[in-house]
Design a protein around this motif. Structure first.
Motif, PDB file in Angstrom:
ATOM      1  N   ALA A 147       0.817  -1.214   0.000  1.00  0.00           N
ATOM      2  CA  ALA A 147       0.000   0.000   0.000  1.00  0.00           C
ATOM      3  C   ALA A 147       0.846   1.256   0.000  1.00  0.00           C
ATOM      4  CB  ALA A 147      -0.923  -0.004   1.214  1.00  0.00           C
ATOM      5  N   PHE A 148       2.089   1.163   0.512  1.00  0.00           N
ATOM      6  CA  PHE A 148       2.935   2.342   0.647  1.00  0.00           C
ATOM      7  C   PHE A 148       4.229   2.135  -0.117  1.00  0.00           C
ATOM      8  CE2 PHE A 148       0.589   1.908   4.723  1.00  0.00           C
ATOM      9  CZ  PHE A 148      -0.292   2.957   4.524  1.00  0.00           C
ATOM     10  N   GLY A 149       4.771   3.235  -0.620  1.00  0.00           N
ATOM     11  CA  GLY A 149       6.044   3.177  -1.312  1.00  0.00           C
ATOM     12  C   GLY A 149       6.924   4.331  -0.876  1.00  0.00           C
ATOM     13  N   THR A 150       8.191   4.244  -1.152  1.00  0.00           N
ATOM     14  CA  THR A 150       9.113   5.329  -0.838  1.00  0.00           C
ATOM     15  C   THR A 150       9.947   5.631  -2.072  1.00  0.00           C
ATOM     16  OG1 THR A 150      10.742   3.762   0.013  1.00  0.00           O
ATOM     17  CG2 THR A 150       9.276   4.788   1.611  1.00  0.00           C
ATOM     18  N   VAL A 158       3.501  12.320   3.899  1.00  0.00           N
ATOM     19  CA  VAL A 158       3.929  13.644   3.436  1.00  0.00           C
ATOM     20  C   VAL A 158       3.041  14.698   4.086  1.00  0.00           C
ATOM     21  CG1 VAL A 158       4.344  15.113   1.439  1.00  0.00           C
ATOM     22  CG2 VAL A 158       4.642  12.623   1.256  1.00  0.00           C
ATOM     23  N   LEU A 159       3.669  15.643   4.796  1.00  0.00           N
ATOM     24  CA  LEU A 159       2.932  16.685   5.513  1.00  0.00           C
ATOM     25  C   LEU A 159       3.192  18.048   4.887  1.00  0.00           C
ATOM     26  CD1 LEU A 159       3.826  15.627   9.176  1.00  0.00           C
ATOM     27  CD2 LEU A 159       1.693  15.147   7.984  1.00  0.00           C
ATOM     28  N   ASP A 235      -9.886   7.216   0.725  1.00  0.00           N
ATOM     29  CA  ASP A 235      -9.540   8.552   0.213  1.00  0.00           C
ATOM     30  C   ASP A 235      -8.592   8.507  -0.975  1.00  0.00           C
ATOM     31  OD1 ASP A 235     -11.158  10.121   1.802  1.00  0.00           O
ATOM     32  OD2 ASP A 235      -9.621  10.520   3.308  1.00  0.00           O
ATOM     33  N   ALA A 236      -8.730   7.503  -1.830  1.00  0.00           N
ATOM     34  CA  ALA A 236      -7.915   7.474  -3.039  1.00  0.00           C
ATOM     35  C   ALA A 236      -8.376   8.537  -4.033  1.00  0.00           C
ATOM     36  CB  ALA A 236      -7.971   6.090  -3.680  1.00  0.00           C
ATOM     37  N   GLU A 261       1.523   7.551  -6.113  1.00  0.00           N
ATOM     38  CA  GLU A 261       2.783   7.604  -5.363  1.00  0.00           C
ATOM     39  C   GLU A 261       2.774   6.665  -4.153  1.00  0.00           C
ATOM     40  OE1 GLU A 261       5.459   9.240  -6.177  1.00  0.00           O
ATOM     41  OE2 GLU A 261       4.632  10.327  -7.895  1.00  0.00           O
ATOM     42  N   ARG A 262       1.619   6.044  -3.889  1.00  0.00           N
ATOM     43  CA  ARG A 262       1.445   5.186  -2.713  1.00  0.00           C
ATOM     44  C   ARG A 262       1.892   5.926  -1.442  1.00  0.00           C
ATOM     45  NH1 ARG A 262       4.462  -0.135  -3.471  1.00  0.00           N
ATOM     46  NH2 ARG A 262       5.945   1.194  -4.568  1.00  0.00           N
ATOM     47  N   ALA A 263       1.328   7.124  -1.283  1.00  0.00           N
ATOM     48  CA  ALA A 263       1.705   7.989  -0.161  1.00  0.00           C
ATOM     49  C   ALA A 263       0.471   8.602   0.485  1.00  0.00           C
ATOM     50  CB  ALA A 263       2.631   9.105  -0.644  1.00  0.00           C
ATOM     51  N   ILE A 264       0.571   8.840   1.774  1.00  0.00           N
ATOM     52  CA  ILE A 264      -0.445   9.581   2.511  1.00  0.00           C
ATOM     53  C   ILE A 264      -0.036  11.041   2.512  1.00  0.00           C
ATOM     54  CG2 ILE A 264      -1.487   9.951   4.787  1.00  0.00           C
ATOM     55  CD1 ILE A 264      -2.368   7.332   3.539  1.00  0.00           C
TER      56      ILE A 264
END
Length: 285
Positions: A147-150, A158-159, A235-236, A261-264
């Protein structure tokens, strides 16, 4: 129902465990002359630890027994299992269900609310991890979840600069919600609420004023829990408002999952902002 104070916790243990009450009285007789001193503080801490230990050992199998419906008990158990894995990614330990009940959470009432809405998920959320703690949690989750990537050294969390600058506001526990306090460790404590977990917010097209809103820790825990279960993240294609306005009330944070981007991503907009893809996930306590 308010959370029991120390005296209330001791009365509870006396009522449930009369044999233990005798042990507590004997301990008090041995240490009573230290009350009001540093020794008294140490005894109080020891006594509280013993209360929690005995309750945990004696009621460990009780879990969600207050939830009448077997289906809803299973939903609670599944949620807590996912939350334990999410908590491990964050480097913290999830309290047992009994700790939330002792703090005042009404598990029976929450079970009834679950039965009325299939989209609700019990979400135990920690407060006090800070930006570094949450980033580490998502980086660890990325190692175990697709679900997540870097990208390079970038975190999957990411804020926006405003959210990062005033993160302590976003990290506040909700008001008037039962709180399981931690006396040591990485977090101040935990809340337990039911969060609408449909792909899109339950209420859309309204400004921040139309709450209530879930907190950032609840939103992040929900996503980590879904990743732990291999479930699609929410929330996609939408944004969810988050509690606690920023910039002296001018701005509010919002959450989105960047699928490409598989990012929050946590961005900020003026509280009056509204649109068909922006809304609220009102939590239930």
């Amino acid at each position: 129902m308010s959370a029991p104070d120390d005296a209330g916790r001791i009365r509870l243990v006396r009522a449930i465990f009369p044999d233990l009450a005798g042990e507590l009285d004997a301990a008090l007789a041995r240490h009573g002359n230290a009350q009001g001193s540093a020794g008294g503080d140490a005894f109080d801490a020891w006594l509280d630890d013993e209360v929690e230990r005995v309750i945990g050992e004696s009621l460990g199998a009780v879990g969600f027994a207050d939830v009448d419906d077997e289906v809803q008990r299973a939903r609670f158990e599944r949620a807590f299992e996912a939350a334990r894995r999410a908590a491990a990614w964050a480097g913290v330990e999830l309290p047992q269900p009994e700790a939330f009940a002792l703090a005042g959470a009404n598990l029976a009432r929450l079970g009834a609310a679950l039965a009325a809405d299939d989209t609700l998920v019990p979400v135990p959320a920690p407060y006090g991890l800070g930006t570094a703690g949450w980033r580490r949690a998502f980086e660890r989750a990325a190692d175990e979840s697709s679900a997540f990537g870097t990208q390079g050294d970038a975190s999957p969390l990411v804020l926006a600069s405003e959210a990062e600058r005033e993160f302590s506001l976003l990290d506040q526990a909700p008001a008037a919600v039962h709180f399981v306090r931690e006396r040591s460790g990485a977090v101040r404590g935990w809340t337990l609420r039911l969060v609408p977990a449909a792909p899109a917010p339950a209420v859309v097209g309204l400004s921040f004023e139309h709450g209530p809103h879930l907190t950032l820790p609840e939103m992040l825990m929900l996503q980590l829990m879904r990743a732990a279960e291999g479930e699609p993240l929410v929330d996609a294609r939408t944004f969810t408002w988050l509690a606690h306005p920023l910039a002296d009330g001018v701005l509010a944070a919002r959450h989105v999952y960047d699928e490409s981007e598989r990012a929050i991503r946590i961005s900020c907009r003026e509280t009056g902002n509204q649109g068909p893809h922006l809304g609220a996930r009102p939590p239930i306590a």
